[in-house]
Write a protein that holds these residues in place. Structure first.
Motif, PDB file in Angstrom:
ATOM      1  N   MET A   1       0.822  -1.194   0.000  1.00  0.00           N
ATOM      2  CA  MET A   1       0.000   0.000   0.000  1.00  0.00           C
ATOM      3  C   MET A   1       0.876   1.272   0.000  1.00  0.00           C
ATOM      4  SD  MET A   1      -2.941   1.191  -0.141  1.00  0.00           S
ATOM      5  CE  MET A   1      -4.245   2.171   0.423  1.00  0.00           C
ATOM      6  N   ALA A   2       1.973   1.240   0.741  1.00  0.00           N
ATOM      7  CA  ALA A   2       2.853   2.409   0.818  1.00  0.00           C
ATOM      8  C   ALA A   2       3.422   2.746  -0.557  1.00  0.00           C
ATOM      9  CB  ALA A   2       3.978   2.168   1.818  1.00  0.00           C
ATOM     10  N   GLU A   3       3.756   1.724  -1.330  1.00  0.00           N
ATOM     11  CA  GLU A   3       4.316   1.964  -2.660  1.00  0.00           C
ATOM     12  C   GLU A   3       3.272   2.577  -3.596  1.00  0.00           C
ATOM     13  OE1 GLU A   3       5.780  -1.892  -3.539  1.00  0.00           O
ATOM     14  OE2 GLU A   3       7.633  -1.568  -2.435  1.00  0.00           O
ATOM     15  N   ILE A   4       2.038   2.160  -3.470  1.00  0.00           N
ATOM     16  CA  ILE A   4       0.961   2.733  -4.287  1.00  0.00           C
ATOM     17  C   ILE A   4       0.792   4.217  -3.955  1.00  0.00           C
ATOM     18  CG2 ILE A   4      -1.526   2.705  -4.735  1.00  0.00           C
ATOM     19  CD1 ILE A   4      -1.367  -0.367  -4.368  1.00  0.00           C
ATOM     20  N   LEU A   5       0.781   4.535  -2.671  1.00  0.00           N
ATOM     21  CA  LEU A   5       0.646   5.930  -2.249  1.00  0.00           C
ATOM     22  C   LEU A   5       1.847   6.765  -2.703  1.00  0.00           C
ATOM     23  CD1 LEU A   5      -0.803   5.367   1.326  1.00  0.00           C
ATOM     24  CD2 LEU A   5      -2.032   6.171  -0.706  1.00  0.00           C
ATOM     25  N   GLU A   6       3.038   6.180  -2.623  1.00  0.00           N
ATOM     26  CA  GLU A   6       4.239   6.883  -3.077  1.00  0.00           C
ATOM     27  C   GLU A   6       4.162   7.139  -4.581  1.00  0.00           C
ATOM     28  OE1 GLU A   6       9.103   6.481  -2.701  1.00  0.00           O
ATOM     29  OE2 GLU A   6       7.872   4.685  -2.476  1.00  0.00           O
ATOM     30  N   GLY A  48      15.683  10.019  -3.516  1.00  0.00           N
ATOM     31  CA  GLY A  48      14.608   9.026  -3.527  1.00  0.00           C
ATOM     32  C   GLY A  48      15.020   7.752  -4.248  1.00  0.00           C
ATOM     33  N   ILE A  49      15.729   7.911  -5.364  1.00  0.00           N
ATOM     34  CA  ILE A  49      16.228   6.752  -6.107  1.00  0.00           C
ATOM     35  C   ILE A  49      17.250   5.989  -5.271  1.00  0.00           C
ATOM     36  CG2 ILE A  49      17.642   6.097  -8.110  1.00  0.00           C
ATOM     37  CD1 ILE A  49      16.182   8.458  -9.607  1.00  0.00           C
ATOM     38  N   ALA A  50      18.165   6.729  -4.640  1.00  0.00           N
ATOM     39  CA  ALA A  50      19.180   6.096  -3.791  1.00  0.00           C
ATOM     40  C   ALA A  50      18.535   5.355  -2.627  1.00  0.00           C
ATOM     41  CB  ALA A  50      20.163   7.149  -3.281  1.00  0.00           C
ATOM     42  N   ALA A  51      17.480   5.930  -2.062  1.00  0.00           N
ATOM     43  CA  ALA A  51      16.777   5.280  -0.952  1.00  0.00           C
ATOM     44  C   ALA A  51      16.174   3.954  -1.398  1.00  0.00           C
ATOM     45  CB  ALA A  51      15.688   6.201  -0.413  1.00  0.00           C
ATOM     46  N   LYS A  52      15.635   3.921  -2.613  1.00  0.00           N
ATOM     47  CA  LYS A  52      15.064   2.674  -3.132  1.00  0.00           C
ATOM     48  C   LYS A  52      16.142   1.601  -3.257  1.00  0.00           C
ATOM     49  CE  LYS A  52      10.750   3.524  -3.693  1.00  0.00           C
ATOM     50  NZ  LYS A  52       9.801   2.796  -2.854  1.00  0.00           N
ATOM     51  N   ARG A  57      14.467  -2.005  -2.518  1.00  0.00           N
ATOM     52  CA  ARG A  57      13.064  -1.965  -2.951  1.00  0.00           C
ATOM     53  C   ARG A  57      13.000  -1.506  -4.408  1.00  0.00           C
ATOM     54  NH1 ARG A  57       8.602  -1.797  -0.100  1.00  0.00           N
ATOM     55  NH2 ARG A  57       8.768  -2.905   1.834  1.00  0.00           N
ATOM     56  N   ILE A  58      13.576  -2.313  -5.256  1.00  0.00           N
ATOM     57  CA  ILE A  58      13.610  -2.004  -6.678  1.00  0.00           C
ATOM     58  C   ILE A  58      12.299  -2.509  -7.272  1.00  0.00           C
ATOM     59  CG2 ILE A  58      14.874  -2.313  -8.821  1.00  0.00           C
ATOM     60  CD1 ILE A  58      17.080  -1.665  -6.651  1.00  0.00           C
ATOM     61  N   ASN A  59      11.423  -1.563  -7.622  1.00  0.00           N
ATOM     62  CA  ASN A  59      10.116  -1.929  -8.166  1.00  0.00           C
ATOM     63  C   ASN A  59       9.629  -0.843  -9.121  1.00  0.00           C
ATOM     64  OD1 ASN A  59       9.246   0.164  -6.474  1.00  0.00           O
ATOM     65  ND2 ASN A  59       8.749  -1.253  -4.815  1.00  0.00           N
ATOM     66  N   TYR A  60       8.366  -0.901  -9.481  1.00  0.00           N
ATOM     67  CA  TYR A  60       7.799   0.036 -10.460  1.00  0.00           C
ATOM     68  C   TYR A  60       7.878   1.497  -9.999  1.00  0.00           C
ATOM     69  CZ  TYR A  60       3.698   0.094  -7.442  1.00  0.00           C
ATOM     70  OH  TYR A  60       2.865   0.240  -6.371  1.00  0.00           O
ATOM     71  N   VAL A  61       7.912   1.746  -8.714  1.00  0.00           N
ATOM     72  CA  VAL A  61       7.985   3.117  -8.205  1.00  0.00           C
ATOM     73  C   VAL A  61       9.288   3.778  -8.660  1.00  0.00           C
ATOM     74  CG1 VAL A  61       7.968   4.565  -6.130  1.00  0.00           C
ATOM     75  CG2 VAL A  61       6.556   2.511  -6.218  1.00  0.00           C
ATOM     76  N   LEU A  62      10.334   2.989  -8.739  1.00  0.00           N
ATOM     77  CA  LEU A  62      11.630   3.495  -9.177  1.00  0.00           C
ATOM     78  C   LEU A  62      11.528   4.068 -10.590  1.00  0.00           C
ATOM     79  CD1 LEU A  62      14.543   3.740  -8.189  1.00  0.00           C
ATOM     80  CD2 LEU A  62      14.979   1.499  -9.195  1.00  0.00           C
TER      81      LEU A  62
END
Length: 96
Positions: A1-6, A48-52, A57-62
């Motif tokens: 859910m957090a990734e969707i909100l992000e 933000g990219i570095a945090a991923k 947490r390498i996913n679609y949000v990246l």
């Protein structure tokens, strides 16, 4: 859910960059553009990219981070193009 909100946050925020890019291209001047602001946003996206990557947490949000970063980078390029136009126009005014 957090990734969707992000992702929603990034998409909402990111929608402004193409609009800003078109405005800057049409304006043909850097007068209303803040390079410091664009650099600050770039640093934020890079963080933000570095945090991923740091959190593994390498996913679609990246991908959304990278898309936004690309638009900001193009805005920076247009800033320098427009700044060059401004200097050229200023020099022509002085020579007239």
């Amino acid at each position: 859910m957090a990734e969707i909100l992000e992702t929603i946050m990034l998409v909402c925020f990111g929608l402004s960059w193409p609009i800003n890019l078109v405005k800057n291209i049409r304006a043909k001047t850097a007068a209303s553009t803040s390079l410091k602001f664009l650099i600050l946003i770039t640093v934020g996206y890079v963080a933000g990219i570095a945090a991923k990557f740091a959190a593994h947490r390498i996913n679609y949000v990246l991908a959304v981070y990278f898309i936004n970063l690309i638009f900001v980078a193009v805005n920076i390029i247009v800033y320098f193009i427009n700044k060059s136009r401004d200097k050229k126009a200023e020099a022509e005014e002085i020579n007239e």
